[in-house]
Design a protein around this motif. Sequence first.
Motif, PDB file in Angstrom:
ATOM      1  N   TRP A  12       0.832  -1.198   0.000  1.00 60.68           N
ATOM      2  CA  TRP A  12       0.000   0.000   0.000  1.00 60.68           C
ATOM      3  C   TRP A  12       0.874   1.258   0.000  1.00 60.68           C
ATOM      4  N   ARG A  13       1.933   1.249   0.803  1.00 57.53           N
ATOM      5  CA  ARG A  13       2.853   2.398   0.888  1.00 57.53           C
ATOM      6  C   ARG A  13       3.559   2.614  -0.469  1.00 57.53           C
ATOM      7  N   ALA A  14       3.940   1.539  -1.122  1.00 54.04           N
ATOM      8  CA  ALA A  14       4.593   1.630  -2.427  1.00 54.04           C
ATOM      9  C   ALA A  14       3.634   2.214  -3.456  1.00 54.04           C
ATOM     10  N   ARG A  15       2.382   1.828  -3.373  1.00 57.88           N
ATOM     11  CA  ARG A  15       1.379   2.351  -4.300  1.00 57.88           C
ATOM     12  C   ARG A  15       1.184   3.849  -4.098  1.00 57.88           C
ATOM     13  N   VAL A  16       1.107   4.290  -2.838  1.00 64.31           N
ATOM     14  CA  VAL A  16       0.958   5.723  -2.547  1.00 64.31           C
ATOM     15  C   VAL A  16       2.161   6.497  -3.070  1.00 64.31           C
TER      16      VAL A  16
ATOM     17  N   SER B  61       4.808   9.984  -7.159  1.00 63.57           N
ATOM     18  CA  SER B  61       5.864  10.093  -8.161  1.00 63.57           C
ATOM     19  C   SER B  61       5.274  10.359  -9.545  1.00 63.57           C
ATOM     20  N   ALA B  62       4.199   9.685  -9.881  1.00 61.04           N
ATOM     21  CA  ALA B  62       3.547   9.886 -11.172  1.00 61.04           C
ATOM     22  C   ALA B  62       2.980  11.302 -11.271  1.00 61.04           C
ATOM     23  N   ASP B  63       2.357  11.780 -10.191  1.00 60.44           N
ATOM     24  CA  ASP B  63       1.826  13.138 -10.185  1.00 60.44           C
ATOM     25  C   ASP B  63       2.945  14.164 -10.347  1.00 60.44           C
ATOM     26  N   ALA B  64       4.052  13.950  -9.651  1.00 58.74           N
ATOM     27  CA  ALA B  64       5.190  14.865  -9.761  1.00 58.74           C
ATOM     28  C   ALA B  64       5.768  14.843 -11.170  1.00 58.74           C
ATOM     29  N   ALA B  65       5.850  13.662 -11.772  1.00 58.44           N
ATOM     30  CA  ALA B  65       6.362  13.553 -13.140  1.00 58.44           C
ATOM     31  C   ALA B  65       5.442  14.289 -14.116  1.00 58.44           C
ATOM     32  N   GLU B  66       4.149  14.187 -13.906  1.00 56.63           N
ATOM     33  CA  GLU B  66       3.194  14.873 -14.772  1.00 56.63           C
ATOM     34  C   GLU B  66       3.318  16.390 -14.638  1.00 56.63           C
ATOM     35  N   ARG B  67       3.452  16.876 -13.394  1.00 53.33           N
ATOM     36  CA  ARG B  67       3.632  18.314 -13.181  1.00 53.33           C
ATOM     37  C   ARG B  67       4.939  18.790 -13.816  1.00 53.33           C
TER      38      ARG B  67
END
Length: 153
Positions: free
Chosen positions: A23-27, A32-38
């Motif tokens: 669960w922690r890895a998923r969060v 990380s994906a959100d930061a990459a998108e930004r």
Amino acid sequence: METADVIALVALVVAVASGIVSWRARVDAKRSADAAERSATADEAALAEQRREAQERRDAEAEAARPKPDLRVERPEQDDRYVLRNRGTGRATGVTITDAGPAGLARRLPVDVTLEPGQGHEFLLLGSWQTDRATEVWARWDGQDEPVALDVP
């Protein structure tokens, strides 16, 4: 407690721990994906800005390199003769002096003439006892629709 119960309890603890780690890895992956998108969005905006600035720079350089007329009034001798000369690098077409001071005191003013670079058009500016000679003339040409003042030496 029997051995089977201990093994089952250890298996349960390991399973719960695995679930928490998963669960922690998923969060973290979501962050990380959100930061990459930004970051990608910011990079695209920065690239678009760089392209816009580069285009503006190219346009300004092209405009600066474009041949342009530069009209000046010269007085080759100390009499009433003057020369409207193109000191620029480009042809001036449709050159017209629209105002040369008091009416009747100017002769042979250019009207819709073409001046190549270095070429001039001679005209007369007269003075009288009642009126001083003009200190400026107003001219327009193709590409300069609003008349501009040209100093008379």
